[in-house]
Design an enzyme around this catalytic site. Structure first.
Site, PDB file in Angstrom:
ATOM      1  N   TRP A 164     126.605 107.388 -92.429  1.00 51.56           N
ATOM      2  CA  TRP A 164     126.846 108.960 -92.243  1.00 51.56           C
ATOM      3  C   TRP A 164     127.804 109.672 -93.288  1.00 51.56           C
ATOM      4  CZ3 TRP A 164     125.694 110.695 -86.339  1.00 51.56           C
ATOM      5  CH2 TRP A 164     124.219 110.330 -86.407  1.00 51.56           C
ATOM      6  N   LYS A 165     129.138 108.562 -93.230  1.00 53.64           N
ATOM      7  CA  LYS A 165     130.154 109.153 -94.348  1.00 53.64           C
ATOM      8  C   LYS A 165     130.430 110.077 -93.639  1.00 53.64           C
ATOM      9  CE  LYS A 165     127.367 107.581 -98.492  1.00 53.64           C
ATOM     10  NZ  LYS A 165     127.710 107.530 -99.662  1.00 53.64           N
ATOM     11  N   GLU A 225     133.013 103.420-102.037  1.00 49.54           N
ATOM     12  CA  GLU A 225     134.282 104.904-101.512  1.00 49.54           C
ATOM     13  C   GLU A 225     135.598 103.953-101.226  1.00 49.54           C
ATOM     14  OE1 GLU A 225     131.161 106.673 -99.564  1.00 49.54           O
ATOM     15  OE2 GLU A 225     129.963 107.152-101.456  1.00 49.54           O
ATOM     16  N   GLU A 276     125.689  96.675-103.038  1.00 47.09           N
ATOM     17  CA  GLU A 276     125.599  98.327-103.333  1.00 47.09           C
ATOM     18  C   GLU A 276     125.973  98.483-104.217  1.00 47.09           C
ATOM     19  OE1 GLU A 276     124.947 100.447 -99.223  1.00 47.09           O
ATOM     20  OE2 GLU A 276     126.971 100.686 -99.915  1.00 47.09           O
ATOM     21  N   GLY A 281     124.910 107.201-104.060  1.00 43.19           N
ATOM     22  CA  GLY A 281     124.411 108.694-104.353  1.00 43.19           C
ATOM     23  C   GLY A 281     124.117 109.241-105.334  1.00 43.19           C
ATOM     24  N   SER A 319     121.035 105.047-103.003  1.00 41.37           N
ATOM     25  CA  SER A 319     120.188 105.367-103.283  1.00 41.37           C
ATOM     26  C   SER A 319     118.315 105.392-102.389  1.00 41.37           C
ATOM     27  CB  SER A 319     119.702 105.959-104.310  1.00 41.37           C
ATOM     28  OG  SER A 319     121.058 106.816-104.711  1.00 41.37           O
ATOM     29  N   GLY A 324     123.246 106.072 -97.452  1.00 49.76           N
ATOM     30  CA  GLY A 324     123.763 106.855 -97.234  1.00 49.76           C
ATOM     31  C   GLY A 324     123.007 108.135 -96.848  1.00 49.76           C
ATOM     32  N   GLY A 325     122.395 108.925 -97.657  1.00 53.41           N
ATOM     33  CA  GLY A 325     122.009 110.481 -97.511  1.00 53.41           C
ATOM     34  C   GLY A 325     120.806 110.767 -97.285  1.00 53.41           C
TER      35      GLY A 325
END
Ligand code: PEP
Length: 258
Positions: free
Chosen positions: A12-13, A100, A170, A176, A216, A237-238
């Protein structure tokens, strides 16, 4: 049918306020027991929400994990969280070495290796993120970059420790960005990774090791990626921030494991 259970993990970052986090987690935990007993599902909310999310979902079928941790056990490291803190919040996983973290916080392979050791010492399964940048891929260096990252992560680990790791390939250019590695690109890297784990640890461990794809991955492309023989799940992620999209990815994994 794969010989490894799919792991579908949501990163969820730095998103969600606590009430939203609890709502999202509760929606994911409402997925049928039949599906949750065949596909391992993990959510990784921001650290502040770990304990309340764990308390709210009331099911051990959806696992909760952290997105990062410090390598020390405790002490004067303002703002950091440790492996025992994460474990005592009811978590069983921790994402380590996310691109990140590497890009914005200067994390190196050596630091990731220290974190892996501390996580394992506290019964947390590390999801170790590796992957090349666009420039590196364009220069044909993707396998060399990933090999260095894997070797760095595994430094001084016993085979018993190494077999507990989950890897997430990744490609940085796919995170993202809405750009996904093609199923062929992802499969080719995953196959190379499995060979590498075989060489560095053992063929037996390599055969059992879970290799997740991240970058993605979404409800629309999950089927073609997860169908690849060496892709054992996803780090998402998103699309993990929407219960319906994340649920679709989980259902896709369920269909492919039946
Ligand atoms: C990630 O951050 O691990 C990730 C894969 O993000 P996204 O799915 O948004 O590309």
């Amino acid at each position: 049918m794969k010989n490894r259970t799919f792991l579908i993990a949501g990163n969820w970052k730095m998103n969600t306020l606590q009430p939203d986090a609890i709502t999202l987690a509760t929606q994911i935990a409402a997925i049928s027991t039949e599906i949750l007993s065949s596909v391992e599902v993990l959510i990784c909310p921001p650290a502040l929400h770990l304990a309340p999310v764990k308390a709210a979902i009331e099911t051990a079928e959806v696992k909760v994990g952290a997105q990062n941790m410090h390598q020390a056990l405790s002490g004067a490291y303002t703002g950091e969280i440790s492996a025992p803190m994460i474990a005592s919040s009811g978590c069983s996983y921790v994402i380590l070495g996310h691109s990140e973290r590497r890009q914005y916080f200067g994390e190196t392979d050596a630091l990731v290796n220290l974190k892996i050791k501390q996580a394992l010492a506290h019964n947390l399964t590390p999801i170790v993120c590796i992957g090349e940048t666009l420039t590196e891929r364009e220069a044909g260096l993707e396998l060399a970059v990933v090999t260095t990252q894997v070797k760095g992560a595994l430094a001084n680990l016993t085979a018993e420790e190494a077999q507990q790791l989950v890897w997430a390939y990744e490609p940085v250019w796919a995170i993202g960005t809405g750009k996904t590695a093609t199923p062929e690109q992802a499969q080719s890297m995953h196959a190379a990774l499995r060979t590498l784990v075989g060489e560095l640890v053992s063929d037996e461990v390599a055969a059992r090791t879970r290799l997740l794809y991240g970058g993605s991955l979404n409800a629309a492309n999950a089927a073609e990626l997860l169908a690849q023989p060496d892709i054992d799940g996803g780090l998402i992620g998103g699309a993990s921030l929407k219960a319906t999209d994340f649920g679709t990815i989980i259902q896709t994994a369920f269909r492919l494991s039946a």
